[in-house]
Design an enzyme around this catalytic site. Structure first.
Site, PDB file in Angstrom:
ATOM      1  N   LYS A  27       0.858  -1.209   0.000  1.00  0.00           N
ATOM      2  CA  LYS A  27       0.000   0.000   0.000  1.00  0.00           C
ATOM      3  C   LYS A  27       0.891   1.255   0.000  1.00  0.00           C
ATOM      4  O   LYS A  27       0.671   2.184  -0.774  1.00  0.00           O
ATOM      5  CB  LYS A  27      -0.881   0.009   1.231  1.00  0.00           C
ATOM      6  CG  LYS A  27      -1.533   1.346   1.561  1.00  0.00           C
ATOM      7  CD  LYS A  27      -2.444   1.316   2.752  1.00  0.00           C
ATOM      8  CE  LYS A  27      -1.776   1.513   4.082  1.00  0.00           C
ATOM      9  NZ  LYS A  27      -1.450   2.895   4.458  1.00  0.00           N
ATOM     10  N   ASN A  28       1.913   1.269   0.884  1.00  0.00           N
ATOM     11  CA  ASN A  28       2.696   2.498   1.056  1.00  0.00           C
ATOM     12  C   ASN A  28       3.744   2.710  -0.027  1.00  0.00           C
ATOM     13  O   ASN A  28       4.400   3.749  -0.036  1.00  0.00           O
ATOM     14  CB  ASN A  28       3.331   2.520   2.450  1.00  0.00           C
ATOM     15  CG  ASN A  28       2.266   2.732   3.521  1.00  0.00           C
ATOM     16  OD1 ASN A  28       1.102   3.000   3.208  1.00  0.00           O
ATOM     17  ND2 ASN A  28       2.643   2.568   4.767  1.00  0.00           N
ATOM     18  N   CYS A 121      -4.861  12.710  12.426  1.00  0.00           N
ATOM     19  CA  CYS A 121      -5.580  11.438  12.481  1.00  0.00           C
ATOM     20  C   CYS A 121      -5.332  10.878  13.881  1.00  0.00           C
ATOM     21  O   CYS A 121      -4.735  11.531  14.731  1.00  0.00           O
ATOM     22  CB  CYS A 121      -5.077  10.486  11.400  1.00  0.00           C
ATOM     23  SG  CYS A 121      -3.402   9.922  11.717  1.00  0.00           S
ATOM     24  N   ARG A 126       0.179  14.916  12.282  1.00  0.00           N
ATOM     25  CA  ARG A 126       0.686  14.674  10.919  1.00  0.00           C
ATOM     26  C   ARG A 126       0.980  15.993  10.162  1.00  0.00           C
ATOM     27  O   ARG A 126       0.369  16.311   9.164  1.00  0.00           O
ATOM     28  CB  ARG A 126      -0.314  13.815  10.124  1.00  0.00           C
ATOM     29  CG  ARG A 126      -0.844  12.596  10.842  1.00  0.00           C
ATOM     30  CD  ARG A 126       0.192  11.542  11.169  1.00  0.00           C
ATOM     31  NE  ARG A 126       0.730  10.877   9.998  1.00  0.00           N
ATOM     32  CZ  ARG A 126       0.157   9.819   9.414  1.00  0.00           C
ATOM     33  NH1 ARG A 126      -0.983   9.377   9.859  1.00  0.00           N
ATOM     34  NH2 ARG A 126       0.707   9.246   8.354  1.00  0.00           N
ATOM     35  N   ASP A 308       4.961   1.104  12.173  1.00  0.00           N
ATOM     36  CA  ASP A 308       3.695   0.471  11.783  1.00  0.00           C
ATOM     37  C   ASP A 308       3.532  -0.929  12.361  1.00  0.00           C
ATOM     38  O   ASP A 308       2.448  -1.498  12.293  1.00  0.00           O
ATOM     39  CB  ASP A 308       3.569   0.406  10.253  1.00  0.00           C
ATOM     40  CG  ASP A 308       3.432   1.784   9.663  1.00  0.00           C
ATOM     41  OD1 ASP A 308       3.594   1.920   8.433  1.00  0.00           O
ATOM     42  OD2 ASP A 308       3.192   2.729  10.433  1.00  0.00           O
ATOM     43  N   ILE A 330       8.366   7.756  16.673  1.00  0.00           N
ATOM     44  CA  ILE A 330       7.973   8.408  15.412  1.00  0.00           C
ATOM     45  C   ILE A 330       6.719   9.260  15.545  1.00  0.00           C
ATOM     46  O   ILE A 330       6.692  10.417  15.170  1.00  0.00           O
ATOM     47  CB  ILE A 330       7.743   7.342  14.302  1.00  0.00           C
ATOM     48  CG1 ILE A 330       8.895   6.353  14.222  1.00  0.00           C
ATOM     49  CG2 ILE A 330       7.473   8.016  12.953  1.00  0.00           C
ATOM     50  CD1 ILE A 330      10.139   6.854  13.524  1.00  0.00           C
ATOM     51  N   ARG A 400      -8.454  -0.742   5.455  1.00  0.00           N
ATOM     52  CA  ARG A 400      -7.691   0.235   4.674  1.00  0.00           C
ATOM     53  C   ARG A 400      -6.300  -0.286   4.324  1.00  0.00           C
ATOM     54  O   ARG A 400      -5.673   0.171   3.374  1.00  0.00           O
ATOM     55  CB  ARG A 400      -7.519   1.535   5.479  1.00  0.00           C
ATOM     56  CG  ARG A 400      -8.706   2.439   5.512  1.00  0.00           C
ATOM     57  CD  ARG A 400      -8.320   3.744   6.195  1.00  0.00           C
ATOM     58  NE  ARG A 400      -7.070   4.228   5.672  1.00  0.00           N
ATOM     59  CZ  ARG A 400      -6.133   4.824   6.413  1.00  0.00           C
ATOM     60  NH1 ARG A 400      -6.315   5.010   7.691  1.00  0.00           N
ATOM     61  NH2 ARG A 400      -5.010   5.246   5.878  1.00  0.00           N
TER      62      ARG A 400
HETATM   63  C1  EPZ Z   1       4.349   7.222   6.129  1.00  0.00           C
HETATM   64  O1  EPZ Z   1       3.608   8.278   6.718  1.00  0.00           O
HETATM   65  C2  EPZ Z   1       3.424   6.019   6.108  1.00  0.00           C
HETATM   66  N1  EPZ Z   1       2.254   6.304   5.268  1.00  0.00           N
HETATM   67  C3  EPZ Z   1       2.989   5.670   7.531  1.00  0.00           C
HETATM   68  O2  EPZ Z   1       2.192   4.479   7.459  1.00  0.00           O
HETATM   69  C4  EPZ Z   1       4.241   5.372   8.366  1.00  0.00           C
HETATM   70  O3  EPZ Z   1       3.862   5.122   9.690  1.00  0.00           O
HETATM   71  C5  EPZ Z   1       5.190   6.574   8.308  1.00  0.00           C
HETATM   72  O4  EPZ Z   1       5.501   6.899   6.927  1.00  0.00           O
HETATM   73  C6  EPZ Z   1       6.500   6.314   9.051  1.00  0.00           C
HETATM   74  O5  EPZ Z   1       7.155   5.222   8.480  1.00  0.00           O
HETATM   75  C7  EPZ Z   1       2.373   6.179   3.925  1.00  0.00           C
HETATM   76  O6  EPZ Z   1       3.426   5.881   3.406  1.00  0.00           O
HETATM   77  C8  EPZ Z   1       1.143   6.446   3.111  1.00  0.00           C
HETATM   78  P1  EPZ Z   1       6.513  10.706   8.070  1.00  0.00           P
HETATM   79  P2  EPZ Z   1       4.193   9.793   6.667  1.00  0.00           P
HETATM   80  O7  EPZ Z   1       6.353  11.921   7.233  1.00  0.00           O
HETATM   81  O8  EPZ Z   1       4.826  10.053   5.368  1.00  0.00           O
HETATM   82  C9  EPZ Z   1       6.702  14.019  11.448  1.00  0.00           C
HETATM   83  C10 EPZ Z   1       0.326   3.122   7.853  1.00  0.00           C
HETATM   84  O9  EPZ Z   1      -0.064   2.599   8.912  1.00  0.00           O
HETATM   85  N2  EPZ Z   1       6.655  14.988  10.336  1.00  0.00           N
HETATM   86  O10 EPZ Z   1       7.764   9.917   7.991  1.00  0.00           O
HETATM   87  O11 EPZ Z   1       3.113  10.710   7.128  1.00  0.00           O
HETATM   88  C11 EPZ Z   1       5.351  13.350  11.630  1.00  0.00           C
HETATM   89  O12 EPZ Z   1       4.534  14.153  12.459  1.00  0.00           O
HETATM   90  C12 EPZ Z   1       0.821   4.567   7.861  1.00  0.00           C
HETATM   91  O13 EPZ Z   1       0.355   2.535   6.734  1.00  0.00           O
HETATM   92  C13 EPZ Z   1       6.816  16.333  10.618  1.00  0.00           C
HETATM   93  O14 EPZ Z   1       6.995  16.731  11.765  1.00  0.00           O
HETATM   94  O15 EPZ Z   1       5.297   9.696   7.811  1.00  0.00           O
HETATM   95  C14 EPZ Z   1       5.687  12.055  12.297  1.00  0.00           C
HETATM   96  O16 EPZ Z   1       5.820  12.273  13.699  1.00  0.00           O
HETATM   97  C15 EPZ Z   1       0.622   5.223   9.211  1.00  0.00           C
HETATM   98  N3  EPZ Z   1       6.753  17.227   9.585  1.00  0.00           N
HETATM   99  C16 EPZ Z   1       7.040  11.717  11.712  1.00  0.00           C
HETATM  100  O17 EPZ Z   1       7.553  12.924  11.132  1.00  0.00           O
HETATM  101  C17 EPZ Z   1       6.566  16.830   8.285  1.00  0.00           C
HETATM  102  O18 EPZ Z   1       6.550  17.691   7.382  1.00  0.00           O
HETATM  103  C18 EPZ Z   1       6.988  10.642  10.640  1.00  0.00           C
HETATM  104  O19 EPZ Z   1       6.213  11.121   9.579  1.00  0.00           O
HETATM  105  C19 EPZ Z   1       6.395  15.461   8.028  1.00  0.00           C
HETATM  106  C20 EPZ Z   1       6.451  14.544   9.066  1.00  0.00           C
END
Ligand code: EPZ
Length: 419
Positions: A27-28, A121, A126, A308, A330, A400
């Site tokens: 999915k990701n 969420c 996020r 995850d 995270i 999902r």
């Molecule tokens: C991706 O989310 C995945 N989703 C998530 O999977 C996964 O948990 C996450 O990466 C971490 O591996 C998809 O790929 C669609 P991040 P993403 O940006 O891109 C902070 C699932 O269950 N952050 O690496 O949103 C954020 O708040 C989902 O399939 C900022 O502060 O993850 C978080 O604490 C859940 N500012 C951390 O970084 C930003 O601009 C990780 O977020 C962006 C992120």
């Protein structure tokens, strides 16, 4: 979406799983790859696409933005249809946070775009500050108002961008924006998740010149792009969830997942808990121990323990002998499943970013509610371990991200069904 759409997953435990399970496409990896088709006017064929609600939502987004999308089973063909639009509507973005991934691709092609803010969420606020900071470095003028990101530019210019945090989404958005930015972009401290590398491989197949060196990506302004036919890897987190399930009640499970290298941190932790695991190019073979041992887990960006799989892992540790400490580094609030697990008899104390899990002899079935995707999966795993009937509601969260999870577990011998 309506959380109590009535459907429940029922598990009569305890279950000992035995047999083979296959997983669907990632999915990701598929979500950013579908967004990346906005970069080109050539035909894109994406194979091994899972049948999940999130994917359908992203396909609807592509159609609204001007693409023609044909789907046959797990093969999706995306072609240009109308002029590329510049607005990603809120009603789709609120259903799928990952829709924000269209922002980078659109920013490289249109001088004026408007993308709804994803909002938070269950697992956190996020934010997208790192996405926006990178796009500003490429020359975009960005304002946020009325729940939308408004982006203007006279064409993006290549830049050197250092990510304060190796954000998966920010890495993906900025790589896609860089494809049409003038000159060369260097993105440093990038995420290195296998799903991010799948996007990089897809873009390379499309004819984009990208150099990978550790956690630095160098992206060159693309010239003529070409049609692409790409098969996505299987879903690492689905595979990891079944791996964890294989550790419960001395189960014996074969997971048909050939990329076991991408789950090394989880495999190591499962072995620490006493599981017997072997891998080969065909899959992962696990024999769960008669008695699980406690351990310590700290989630971190790849190649660390994936956030995850934190929730499913807590379900395993709930009946491990001794005290385990899980630290979620995270996301800021990814322990909603713990209160539900405590209804099943788990002994968990949340202290700051850590969950202290004192193993109990056994869990007992109870009605519980999924609050998010991976937390929902953890409740199903706890139901497999527990004595008696567990009723999991909030099923739409689970659907999902897990294709056919009830059928797959039933085929492994679990007494599980949907009502
Ligand atoms: C991706 O989310 C995945 N989703 C998530 O999977 C996964 O948990 C996450 O990466 C971490 O591996 C998809 O790929 C669609 P991040 P993403 O940006 O891109 C902070 C699932 O269950 N952050 O690496 O949103 C954020 O708040 C989902 O399939 C900022 O502060 O993850 C978080 O604490 C859940 N500012 C951390 O970084 C930003 O601009 C990780 O977020 C962006 C992120």
């Amino acid at each position: 979406m309506n959380n109590n759409n009535g459907k429940k997953i029922i598990i009569e435990g305890p279950s000992v799983l035995k047999g083979k399970v296959d997983v669907s496409g990632s999915k990701n990896a598929v979500l950013p790859i579908l967004a990346a088709t906005l970069i080109t006017d050539e035909r894109c064929t994406v194979r091994n696409v899972p049948d999940l609600g999130d994917i359908s939502t992203m396909i609807s987004m592509l159609e609204i933005l001007g693409k023609k999308v044909n789907r046959e089973n797990s093969c999706v063909v995306i072609e240009p249809f109308k002029d590329l639009k510049g607005e990603a509507p809120y009603d789709l973005v609120k259903k799928l946070r990952a829709s924000i991934l269209v922002m980078g691709a659109l920013a490289g092609r249109k001088n004026k775009i408007r993308v709804a803010l994803p909002g938070g969420c269950a697992i956190g606020t996020r934010p997208i500050d790192l996405h926006l900071k990178g796009l500003r470095k490429m020359g975009a003028e960005i304002s946020v108002s009325g729940g939308f990101v408004n982006l203007r530019s006279r064409g993006l210019a290549g830049a050197t961008i250092y990510l304060d945090y190796p954000s998966v989404g920010a890495t993906e958005n900025l790589v896609m924006a860089a494809c049409h930015a003038k000159g060369r972009s260097i993105i440093e401290n990038t995420a290195r998740e296998p799903e991010v590398m799948q996007l990089v491989d897809f873009l390379k197949e499309m004819g984009v010149r990208i150099e990978v060196s550790g956690n630095t990506l160098t992206v060159y302004e693309s010239g003529k792009l070409k049609p692409v036919d790409f098969t996505v890897m299987d879903d690492r987190i689905q595979a990891g969830t079944y791996l964890v399930a294989g550790g419960i009640n001395g189960s014996q499970v074969e997971i048909g997942f050939k990329d076991s290298w991408s789950l090394e941190a989880v495999i190591e932790k499962m072995i620490e808990c006493g599981a017997d695991i072997r891998t080969d190019t065909g899959g992962i073979y696990i024999k769960g121990p008669d008695a699980l041992k406690s351990t310590e887990v700290r989630t971190s960006p790849y190649p660390g323990f994936p956030t995850d799989l934190q929730a499913p892992f807590i379900s395993l540790l709930a009946t491990a002998s001794g005290v385990s400490v899980i630290t979620e580094e995270i996301f800021e609030s990814r322990y909603l499943h713990c209160a539900e697990l405590m209804r099943m008899g788990a002994e968990i104390e949340i202290k700051g970013h850590s969950a202290i899990v004192t193993g109990v002899r056994g869990l007992s079935g109870a009605p519980v509610t999924a609050q998010d995707l991976r937390g929902g999966a953890s409740l199903i795993l706890a139901g497999l371990a527990a004595e008696g009937r567990t009723e999991v509601s909030g099923v739409y969260h689970i659907e999902r991200g897990y294709e056919n999870i009830v059928e797959n577990l039933r085929n492994l011998g679990a007494n599980i069904w949907e009502e």
